[in-house]
Motif scaffolding. Structure first.
Motif, PDB file in Angstrom:
ATOM      1  N   PRO A  43       0.739  -1.075  -0.228  1.00  0.00           N
ATOM      2  CA  PRO A  43      -0.025   0.084  -0.031  1.00  0.00           C
ATOM      3  C   PRO A  43       0.668   1.408  -0.006  1.00  0.00           C
ATOM      4  CG  PRO A  43      -0.903  -1.407   1.482  1.00  0.00           C
ATOM      5  CD  PRO A  43       0.523  -2.075   1.031  1.00  0.00           C
ATOM      6  N   GLN A  44       0.274   2.249  -0.743  1.00  0.00           N
ATOM      7  CA  GLN A  44       1.241   3.539  -0.961  1.00  0.00           C
ATOM      8  C   GLN A  44       0.739   4.490   0.434  1.00  0.00           C
ATOM      9  OE1 GLN A  44       0.718   5.665  -4.238  1.00  0.00           O
ATOM     10  NE2 GLN A  44      -1.578   5.479  -4.443  1.00  0.00           N
ATOM     11  N   SER A  45       1.623   5.660   0.629  1.00  0.00           N
ATOM     12  CA  SER A  45       1.355   6.627   1.668  1.00  0.00           C
ATOM     13  C   SER A  45       2.074   7.512   1.407  1.00  0.00           C
ATOM     14  CB  SER A  45       1.507   5.856   2.890  1.00  0.00           C
ATOM     15  OG  SER A  45       3.297   5.483   3.195  1.00  0.00           O
ATOM     16  N   GLY A  46       1.741   8.840   1.959  1.00  0.00           N
ATOM     17  CA  GLY A  46       2.612  10.022   1.742  1.00  0.00           C
ATOM     18  C   GLY A  46       1.869  10.964   0.940  1.00  0.00           C
ATOM     19  N   THR A  47       2.034  11.999   1.178  1.00  0.00           N
ATOM     20  CA  THR A  47       1.275  13.247   0.301  1.00  0.00           C
ATOM     21  C   THR A  47       2.500  13.749  -0.545  1.00  0.00           C
ATOM     22  OG1 THR A  47       1.235  14.778   2.386  1.00  0.00           O
ATOM     23  CG2 THR A  47      -0.721  13.400   1.994  1.00  0.00           C
ATOM     24  N   VAL A  48       1.922  14.717  -1.675  1.00  0.00           N
ATOM     25  CA  VAL A  48       2.829  15.404  -2.448  1.00  0.00           C
ATOM     26  C   VAL A  48       3.117  16.927  -2.031  1.00  0.00           C
ATOM     27  CG1 VAL A  48       3.379  16.423  -4.764  1.00  0.00           C
ATOM     28  CG2 VAL A  48       2.302  14.163  -4.142  1.00  0.00           C
ATOM     29  N   ALA A  49       4.004  17.449  -1.819  1.00  0.00           N
ATOM     30  CA  ALA A  49       4.097  18.884  -1.541  1.00  0.00           C
ATOM     31  C   ALA A  49       5.315  19.473  -2.503  1.00  0.00           C
ATOM     32  CB  ALA A  49       4.614  19.011  -0.234  1.00  0.00           C
ATOM     33  N   VAL A  50       5.368  20.720  -2.456  1.00  0.00           N
ATOM     34  CA  VAL A  50       6.508  21.663  -3.311  1.00  0.00           C
ATOM     35  C   VAL A  50       7.573  21.319  -2.462  1.00  0.00           C
ATOM     36  CG1 VAL A  50       7.199  23.846  -4.198  1.00  0.00           C
ATOM     37  CG2 VAL A  50       4.883  23.207  -4.163  1.00  0.00           C
ATOM     38  N   SER A  51       8.613  20.983  -3.463  1.00  0.00           N
ATOM     39  CA  SER A  51      10.046  20.678  -2.777  1.00  0.00           C
ATOM     40  C   SER A  51      10.885  21.785  -2.727  1.00  0.00           C
ATOM     41  CB  SER A  51      10.448  19.455  -3.606  1.00  0.00           C
ATOM     42  OG  SER A  51       9.732  18.492  -3.558  1.00  0.00           O
ATOM     43  N   PRO A  52      11.903  22.063  -1.663  1.00  0.00           N
ATOM     44  CA  PRO A  52      12.871  23.069  -1.637  1.00  0.00           C
ATOM     45  C   PRO A  52      14.072  22.435  -2.519  1.00  0.00           C
ATOM     46  CG  PRO A  52      12.731  21.852   0.394  1.00  0.00           C
ATOM     47  CD  PRO A  52      11.531  21.480  -0.331  1.00  0.00           C
ATOM     48  N   PRO A  53      15.042  23.240  -2.685  1.00  0.00           N
ATOM     49  CA  PRO A  53      16.258  22.825  -3.451  1.00  0.00           C
ATOM     50  C   PRO A  53      17.154  21.468  -2.567  1.00  0.00           C
ATOM     51  CG  PRO A  53      16.470  24.956  -3.202  1.00  0.00           C
ATOM     52  CD  PRO A  53      15.300  24.665  -2.316  1.00  0.00           C
ATOM     53  N   LEU A  54      17.476  20.659  -3.322  1.00  0.00           N
ATOM     54  CA  LEU A  54      17.886  19.350  -2.970  1.00  0.00           C
ATOM     55  C   LEU A  54      19.447  19.687  -2.498  1.00  0.00           C
ATOM     56  CD1 LEU A  54      16.886  16.748  -5.690  1.00  0.00           C
ATOM     57  CD2 LEU A  54      16.044  17.186  -3.494  1.00  0.00           C
ATOM     58  N   PRO A  55      20.029  18.598  -1.614  1.00  0.00           N
ATOM     59  CA  PRO A  55      21.562  18.774  -1.203  1.00  0.00           C
ATOM     60  C   PRO A  55      22.327  18.175  -2.302  1.00  0.00           C
ATOM     61  CG  PRO A  55      20.440  17.170   0.311  1.00  0.00           C
ATOM     62  CD  PRO A  55      19.170  17.872  -0.482  1.00  0.00           C
ATOM     63  N   TYR A  84      11.563  13.994  -5.583  1.00  0.00           N
ATOM     64  CA  TYR A  84      11.435  15.262  -4.538  1.00  0.00           C
ATOM     65  C   TYR A  84      11.465  16.414  -5.449  1.00  0.00           C
ATOM     66  CZ  TYR A  84      12.291  17.970  -0.323  1.00  0.00           C
ATOM     67  OH  TYR A  84      12.324  18.844   0.601  1.00  0.00           O
ATOM     68  N   GLN A  85      12.401  16.386  -6.526  1.00  0.00           N
ATOM     69  CA  GLN A  85      12.439  17.675  -7.503  1.00  0.00           C
ATOM     70  C   GLN A  85      11.245  17.935  -8.156  1.00  0.00           C
ATOM     71  OE1 GLN A  85      16.097  16.581  -9.450  1.00  0.00           O
ATOM     72  NE2 GLN A  85      17.191  18.158  -8.490  1.00  0.00           N
ATOM     73  N   GLN A  86      10.432  16.610  -8.725  1.00  0.00           N
ATOM     74  CA  GLN A  86       9.304  16.767  -9.360  1.00  0.00           C
ATOM     75  C   GLN A  86       8.152  16.969  -8.639  1.00  0.00           C
ATOM     76  OE1 GLN A  86       9.429  13.301 -11.759  1.00  0.00           O
ATOM     77  NE2 GLN A  86      10.990  14.138 -13.342  1.00  0.00           N
ATOM     78  N   THR A 133       8.649  16.419   1.932  1.00  0.00           N
ATOM     79  CA  THR A 133       9.850  16.510   2.583  1.00  0.00           C
ATOM     80  C   THR A 133      10.104  15.383   3.433  1.00  0.00           C
ATOM     81  OG1 THR A 133       9.849  18.870   2.322  1.00  0.00           O
ATOM     82  CG2 THR A 133      11.331  18.045   3.838  1.00  0.00           C
ATOM     83  N   ALA A 134       8.911  15.165   4.158  1.00  0.00           N
ATOM     84  CA  ALA A 134       9.016  14.103   5.192  1.00  0.00           C
ATOM     85  C   ALA A 134       9.434  12.779   4.542  1.00  0.00           C
ATOM     86  CB  ALA A 134       7.686  14.053   5.947  1.00  0.00           C
ATOM     87  N   THR A 135       8.759  12.292   3.341  1.00  0.00           N
ATOM     88  CA  THR A 135       9.005  11.385   2.823  1.00  0.00           C
ATOM     89  C   THR A 135      10.474  11.156   2.229  1.00  0.00           C
ATOM     90  OG1 THR A 135       6.720  10.947   2.181  1.00  0.00           O
ATOM     91  CG2 THR A 135       8.138   9.789   1.113  1.00  0.00           C
ATOM     92  N   TYR A 136      10.854  12.252   1.842  1.00  0.00           N
ATOM     93  CA  TYR A 136      12.250  12.252   1.171  1.00  0.00           C
ATOM     94  C   TYR A 136      13.038  12.059   2.260  1.00  0.00           C
ATOM     95  CZ  TYR A 136      16.482  14.343  -0.980  1.00  0.00           C
ATOM     96  OH  TYR A 136      17.654  14.518  -1.419  1.00  0.00           O
ATOM     97  N   SER A 137      13.157  12.634   3.161  1.00  0.00           N
ATOM     98  CA  SER A 137      14.027  12.486   4.693  1.00  0.00           C
ATOM     99  C   SER A 137      14.042  11.249   4.920  1.00  0.00           C
ATOM    100  CB  SER A 137      13.481  13.419   5.433  1.00  0.00           C
ATOM    101  OG  SER A 137      13.646  14.890   5.328  1.00  0.00           O
ATOM    102  N   ARG A 138      13.046  10.362   4.930  1.00  0.00           N
ATOM    103  CA  ARG A 138      12.867   8.959   5.421  1.00  0.00           C
ATOM    104  C   ARG A 138      13.751   7.995   4.643  1.00  0.00           C
ATOM    105  NH1 ARG A 138       7.420   7.203   4.732  1.00  0.00           N
ATOM    106  NH2 ARG A 138       8.021   5.386   5.563  1.00  0.00           N
ATOM    107  N   ILE A 139      13.516   8.305   3.318  1.00  0.00           N
ATOM    108  CA  ILE A 139      14.238   7.575   2.468  1.00  0.00           C
ATOM    109  C   ILE A 139      15.628   7.861   2.480  1.00  0.00           C
ATOM    110  CG2 ILE A 139      14.720   7.028  -0.197  1.00  0.00           C
ATOM    111  CD1 ILE A 139      11.809   7.743  -0.678  1.00  0.00           C
ATOM    112  N   ILE A 140      16.193   9.135   2.527  1.00  0.00           N
ATOM    113  CA  ILE A 140      17.604   9.499   2.708  1.00  0.00           C
ATOM    114  C   ILE A 140      18.238   9.190   3.722  1.00  0.00           C
ATOM    115  CG2 ILE A 140      19.392  11.501   2.486  1.00  0.00           C
ATOM    116  CD1 ILE A 140      17.811  10.532  -0.368  1.00  0.00           C
TER     117      ILE A 140
END
Length: 205
Positions: free
Chosen positions: A23-35, A125-127, A132-139
């Motif tokens: 099952p999928q989870s997480g919501t989409v948000a506008v993303s700040p610049p990447l490290p 994340y860029q797209q 941000t929360a999902t991106y941080s969990r992955i990284i």
């Protein structure tokens, strides 16, 4: 095999695809610049796996030397390419590592990959396809050497596995998985001697 027969066989085998989907989870948000991205690794000294989607082969390599070749592999129903989301039935191209092994999988053996890797997380994340929360969990998981979360909108449970109790004829003629790489049962048993946690896997479209 006639077209009606192939359709029936595919429908029977469709129930086996769930191993590559959760099952999928997480919501989409506008993303700040990447490290800045981390530097890419070179050719590993230990045995590694090269999946060639065009040749339908999985090759065990050591450096640039071929150790063993497995042919007639099966991929996602929609082939190999850039995977965008759960359920797109695409086998993700890129460089991954084996993150876990399930010796009691219904597909006989299952070597799970650390998808989504940083490249997929950065792109999503860029797209704006993950927040941000999902991106941080992955990284964070990747930086700690752990398997990234498998329940994000990018999908998960991507791995290399056998056919298990499925129909070997379907495996012979079709790309039938939901995004994984499949070998027949004899092949997956032979492959097991080369694979361990951390084995690098390069999937080339």
């Amino acid at each position: 095999m006639s077209n009606p027969t192939r359709i029936v066989v595919l429908l029977i085998f469709a129930g086996f695809l769930a191993a590559c989907a959760v099952p999928q989870s997480g919501t989409v948000a506008v993303s700040p610049p990447l490290p800045p991205a981390k530097p890419k690794l070179g050719v590993p000294a230990e045995p590694w796996l090269l999946v060639d989607a065009k040749a339908d082969t999985l090759t065990v390599m050591k450096g640039n030397r071929t150790l063993e070749v497995f042919d007639n592999i099966a991929l996602g129903i929609r082939g190999a390419g850039i995977k965008h989301q759960r359920g797109d039935e695409i086998t993700p191209v890129g460089t991954f590592r084996v993150g876990w092994v399930n010796p009691r999988s219904r597909f006989k053996l299952f070597f799970g990959l650390d998808y989504p890797n940083r490249e997929y997380a950065d792109r999503a994340y860029q797209q704006g396809r993950i927040n941000t929360a999902t991106y941080s969990r992955i990284i964070n998981a990747l930086e700690q050497g752990k398997t990234p979360p498998q329940n994000t909108p990018l999908g998960g449970q991507i791995g290399i596995h056998g056919v298990g109790a499925g129909d070997p004829e379907v495996h012979e003629y079709f790309n039938w998985t939901a995004g994984c790489i499949a070998l027949d049962n004899a092949q997956i048993e032979r492959l097991a001697k080369w694979v361990r946690i951390g084995t690098q896997v390069k999937i080339r479209g």
